[in-house]
Design an enzyme around this catalytic site. Structure first.
Site, PDB file in Angstrom:
ATOM      1  N   ARG A 106      -3.447  -8.486 -20.733  1.00 50.74           N
ATOM      2  CA  ARG A 106      -4.383  -8.157 -21.814  1.00 50.74           C
ATOM      3  C   ARG A 106      -3.757  -7.223 -22.845  1.00 50.74           C
ATOM      4  NH1 ARG A 106      -7.429  -3.748 -21.621  1.00 50.74           N
ATOM      5  NH2 ARG A 106      -9.317  -4.871 -22.224  1.00 50.74           N
TER       6      ARG A 106
ATOM      7  N   PRO B 225       0.799  -1.225   0.000  1.00 53.98           N
ATOM      8  CA  PRO B 225       0.000   0.000   0.000  1.00 53.98           C
ATOM      9  C   PRO B 225       0.832   1.277   0.000  1.00 53.98           C
ATOM     10  CG  PRO B 225      -0.119  -1.100   2.131  1.00 53.98           C
ATOM     11  CD  PRO B 225       0.549  -2.045   1.197  1.00 53.98           C
TER      12      PRO B 225
ATOM     13  N   ASP C  75      -9.071   1.570 -24.855  1.00 50.37           N
ATOM     14  CA  ASP C  75      -9.574   1.475 -23.483  1.00 50.37           C
ATOM     15  C   ASP C  75      -9.489   2.815 -22.769  1.00 50.37           C
ATOM     16  OD1 ASP C  75     -10.242  -1.181 -23.466  1.00 50.37           O
ATOM     17  OD2 ASP C  75      -8.293  -1.863 -22.754  1.00 50.37           O
TER      18      ASP C  75
ATOM     19  N   GLU D 200       2.150  -7.665   9.135  1.00 47.17           N
ATOM     20  CA  GLU D 200       2.310  -6.227   9.343  1.00 47.17           C
ATOM     21  C   GLU D 200       3.091  -5.561   8.208  1.00 47.17           C
ATOM     22  OE1 GLU D 200       1.835  -2.549  11.169  1.00 47.17           O
ATOM     23  OE2 GLU D 200       0.852  -4.483  11.524  1.00 47.17           O
TER      24      GLU D 200
END
Length: 245
Positions: free
Chosen positions: A154, A89, A169, A116
């Site tokens: 893709r 993150p 896209d 953690e």
């Protein structure tokens, strides 16, 4: 392309890699997936891969040895230098530009953590990229690795049925994609825009460009701050703003 996943829960990837476009890509030989449980590279009798953090604190931290040894195992028989991606993150926010960059690689290794966090030496001395799929925290890196893999694979040549699909896209041009319609032309009074039924390809393309810009302006105006707009696009943008006012 070769994609290696290091995970404590390899079975999580069975359904994702065994269905839809990701499965077809592997069947075509465009990509090969390998998911490895890095617990097998632990160097203690209990096969533990985590330990308490120095200095105290909540949670457990992934030890460096199993991760380093697993990456070494995956790279010892190859001459290429893979991209070693830490799903985290704290990493760089993943976007279409990053997907296009990674799609040009021959070998990618994803490290999926739990607990953690990671021993900092993994970040400092082993990885090439840290990637986050958004400003939220997941139980582990597996779902993030699946998302990035899908987005990258893709884009490989001949994976999609139509090579233009990926090019058009959302985000590939910097703008969100224009609206789409299909049959019937009139569904319970809800009609397809007349221009799309006209057969005039020049008018249709202009409509699509304008609607792509409109959708970006109304939903993701932040994307426009990063773009150089043409004179026509600036004219349309002024029209949108005047209509709002």
């Amino acid at each position: 392309m070769k994609i290696d996943i290091l995970s404590l829960f390899p079975a999580m990837f069975d359904g994702v890699f065994g269905e839809s476009i990701l499965k077809k890509a592997a069947e075509k030989g465009a990509v090969k997936y390998t998911v490895t449980d890095f617990r097998q590279f632990a160097n203690n009798k209990h096969n533990s891969v985590d330990d308490y953090p120095y200095g105290g604190g909540a949670g457990m931290v992934l030890k460096p040895e199993p991760i380093f040894r697993a990456v070494q195992h995956l790279t010892e028989k190859t001459d290429s230098s893979p991209r070693v991606v830490l799903m985290c993150p704290q990493g760089e926010r993943f976007n279409q530009k990053k997907a296009e960059e990674l799609s040009k690689e021959e070998h990618i290794i994803f490290i999926c953590g739990h607990y953690e966090g990671y021993d900092e030496r993994i970040r400092e001395h082993l990885i090439t990229d840290e990637i986050s799929i958004g400003d939220f925290v997941l139980t582990g890196g597996e779902l993030g690795a699946m998302v990035v893999t899908d987005s990258v694979v893709r884009l490989l040549p001949e994976v999609l049925g139509n090579d233009e699909s990926a090019v058009k896209d959302s985000f590939s041009s910097g703008l969100l994609e224009h609206p789409h319609y299909t049959r019937p032309a009139d569904y319970e009074g809800m009609k397809v825009p007349e221009v799309l039924l006209s057969g005039n390809h020049a008018r249709i393309e202009e409509w699509r460009m304008k609607e792509s810009l409109r959708r970006t302006y109304t939903r993701r105006p932040d994307l426009l701050e990063q773009m150089e707009l043409s004179d026509q696009q600036l004219k349309w943008l002024k029209e949108f703003k005047n209509n709002v006012e």
